[in-house]
Design a protein around this motif. Structure first.
Motif, PDB file in Angstrom:
ATOM      1  N   TYR A 264       0.792  -1.229   0.000  1.00  0.00           N
ATOM      2  CA  TYR A 264       0.000   0.000   0.000  1.00  0.00           C
ATOM      3  C   TYR A 264       0.829   1.285   0.000  1.00  0.00           C
ATOM      4  CZ  TYR A 264      -3.832  -3.154   1.081  1.00  0.00           C
ATOM      5  OH  TYR A 264      -4.764  -4.165   1.023  1.00  0.00           O
TER       6      TYR A 264
ATOM      7  N   ILE B 139     -13.266   3.422  -1.946  1.00  0.00           N
ATOM      8  CA  ILE B 139     -12.567   2.262  -1.385  1.00  0.00           C
ATOM      9  C   ILE B 139     -13.550   1.297  -0.729  1.00  0.00           C
ATOM     10  CG2 ILE B 139     -10.899   1.497   0.355  1.00  0.00           C
ATOM     11  CD1 ILE B 139      -9.467   4.227  -0.097  1.00  0.00           C
ATOM     12  N   SER B 140     -14.435   1.833   0.108  1.00  0.00           N
ATOM     13  CA  SER B 140     -15.353   0.978   0.862  1.00  0.00           C
ATOM     14  C   SER B 140     -16.368   0.286  -0.029  1.00  0.00           C
ATOM     15  CB  SER B 140     -16.075   1.807   1.930  1.00  0.00           C
ATOM     16  OG  SER B 140     -16.845   2.831   1.333  1.00  0.00           O
TER      17      SER B 140
ATOM     18  N   SER C  75       0.153   3.541  -2.970  1.00  0.00           N
ATOM     19  CA  SER C  75      -1.184   4.132  -2.903  1.00  0.00           C
ATOM     20  C   SER C  75      -1.220   5.309  -1.940  1.00  0.00           C
ATOM     21  CB  SER C  75      -2.209   3.071  -2.475  1.00  0.00           C
ATOM     22  OG  SER C  75      -2.355   2.091  -3.473  1.00  0.00           O
TER      23      SER C  75
ATOM     24  N   SER D  45      -1.908   9.134  -2.859  1.00  0.00           N
ATOM     25  CA  SER D  45      -2.952   9.882  -2.147  1.00  0.00           C
ATOM     26  C   SER D  45      -2.438  11.229  -1.672  1.00  0.00           C
ATOM     27  CB  SER D  45      -3.459   9.067  -0.952  1.00  0.00           C
ATOM     28  OG  SER D  45      -3.985   7.832  -1.362  1.00  0.00           O
TER      29      SER D  45
ATOM     30  N   PHE E 145      -6.216   2.428  -4.361  1.00  0.00           N
ATOM     31  CA  PHE E 145      -6.260   1.493  -3.240  1.00  0.00           C
ATOM     32  C   PHE E 145      -6.940   0.180  -3.621  1.00  0.00           C
ATOM     33  CE2 PHE E 145      -5.108   5.061  -0.513  1.00  0.00           C
ATOM     34  CZ  PHE E 145      -4.319   4.428   0.442  1.00  0.00           C
ATOM     35  N   VAL E 146      -7.922   0.234  -4.515  1.00  0.00           N
ATOM     36  CA  VAL E 146      -8.559  -0.998  -4.992  1.00  0.00           C
ATOM     37  C   VAL E 146      -7.529  -1.880  -5.676  1.00  0.00           C
ATOM     38  CG1 VAL E 146     -10.213  -1.941  -6.649  1.00  0.00           C
ATOM     39  CG2 VAL E 146     -10.872  -0.037  -5.195  1.00  0.00           C
TER      40      VAL E 146
ATOM     41  N   SER F 191     -12.852   9.520  -1.769  1.00  0.00           N
ATOM     42  CA  SER F 191     -11.880   8.424  -1.818  1.00  0.00           C
ATOM     43  C   SER F 191     -12.274   7.293  -0.870  1.00  0.00           C
ATOM     44  CB  SER F 191     -10.478   8.938  -1.482  1.00  0.00           C
ATOM     45  OG  SER F 191     -10.414   9.443  -0.163  1.00  0.00           O
TER      46      SER F 191
ATOM     47  N   GLY G  53      -9.274   6.367  -4.538  1.00  0.00           N
ATOM     48  CA  GLY G  53      -9.975   5.106  -4.280  1.00  0.00           C
ATOM     49  C   GLY G  53      -9.576   4.028  -5.260  1.00  0.00           C
TER      50      GLY G  53
END
Length: 355
Positions: free
Chosen positions: A8, A51-52, A11, A15, A276-277, A47, A273
């Motif tokens: 990560y 992601i969620s 990412s 960001s 991160f995916v 973002s 987002g």
């Protein structure tokens, strides 16, 4: 922590760059600390929502990526970024406006910056076509997973076993989707119904085309393997993943206008987002999470069917994106819990998966 940053770290760095750009843009456009902080907050919220709401995307991506060699995995993480971040979050909405309003590229960019409300209206007006195309493609992705005669692991056993047996009927999932497209089109006005049906059929044709390209490339790879080649090209999977990512992002791009109609703000928030995916996808592949939790993949594909269905229905009825995300989270959460329970009852299977 070293493992976490390996997956990560890029990412987070990306960001920070996006947030710095958002801060600069906020100060340049508002000239106040309050305005800048407000804009930064919207970028952060966008973002987090992306992601969620996209974990099911990461799980499905991982199910495809795990069969690709590391070279193509890296290419998906790098080359695919340009398509997912720049193509779908920036170029795609601009292209919609340019086509719908008959504007040139520069005029469209100026409209998005100087008249964001009109820009939002034009993008939103294309929702019926987007819903038809994206919903049809995603629905086919989900149905294809369950309409499989060779599938021997079932989560919701009564339904999945029935779907697996029903797959003996050729193109059953295509017939089911076409019936759904026709049924929903009857609820729309004639002009919108035509747009919806054409877009849905194009989504279906795109899925078939990508599957066909993938099958051709796989046959070539198998033939090459017989002659001594040991590395799969993964090109078919790479194309499939990028079209899949595009379909997932349709709804998010449209839904982002609920928070802001500023193209730059939306692009920055959704791009974080999307990055991160991709990191979550690689994490799932490298850690072998799909093998360790046998029903997690099933939960993600059920979530995709739900997302595809909601996108199709959204051509007529407005459905909040948070509802879609909540349903997807519940399905994935239940499949994860079911997997943990299975591993506890069958420790030998959990050990074999870990190996």
């Amino acid at each position: 922590m070293a493992s976490f940053w390996r997956f990560y770290g890029f990412s987070f760095a990306f960001s920070l760059i996006c947030l710095a750009l958002a801060g600069w843009y906020g100060w340049a456009s508002t000239g106040s600390v309050t305005g800048t902080l407000s804009l930064l907050w919207i970028v952060v919220v966008l973002s987090v929502l992306e992601i969620s709401l996209s974990f099911d995307n990461a799980v499905v991506n991982a199910s495809v990526l795990k069969d690709m060699d590391e070279v193509w995995q890296r290419r998906f993480l790098t080359w695919g970024i340009a398509f997912a971040v720049f193509g779908m979050r920036v170029v795609f909405p601009l292209a919609i406006v340019a086509i719908a309003a008959g504007l040139g590229p520069m005029e469209t960019v100026r409209l998005s910056i100087n008249e964001p409300a009109e820009y939002e209206r034009i993008v939103s007006s294309a929702h019926v076509g987007i819903a038809g195309f994206g919903g049809a493609f995603l629905a086919m992705v989900g149905l294809k997973f369950f309409f499989d005669l060779d599938k021997d692991i079932h989560w919701i056993r009564s339904i999945e076993e029935w779907l697996s047996k029903f797959a003996a009927l050729p193109a059953a999932e295509i017939a089911l989707l076409l019936l759904a497209l026709w049924g929903i089109s009857t609820l729309l006005e004639p002009e919108e119904a035509l747009t919806f049906l054409v877009a849905g059929i194009l989504g279906l044709v795109t899925f078939i085309a990508v599957e066909g390209v993938n099958a051709i490339l796989e046959r070539k790879e198998e033939a090459a393997h017989l002659h001594g080649a040991v590395v799969r090209s993964g090109l078919g999977g790479f194309l499939y993943l990028n079209v899949l990512d595009a379909s997932f992002s349709f709804d998010g791009v449209i839904g982002a206008f609920a928070l802001s109609n500023n193209m730059i703000v939306i692009a920055l928030g959704l791009s974080i987002g999307a990055m991160f995916v991709r990191s979550m996808t690689i994490h799932l592949v490298r850690k072998g999470t799909l093998a360790a939790y046998r029903f997690l993949e099933h939960g993600a594909f059920w979530a995709i069917i739900v997302l595809g269905g909601i996108m199709l229905v959204s051509a007529k009825y407005a459905i909040p994106e948070t509802v879609t995300g909540l349903i997807g989270a519940v399905l994935i959460g239940l499949s994860f819990w079911w997997s943990v329970r299975y591993n506890r009852r069958h420790p030998e299977a959990a050990t074999a998966s870990a190996d």
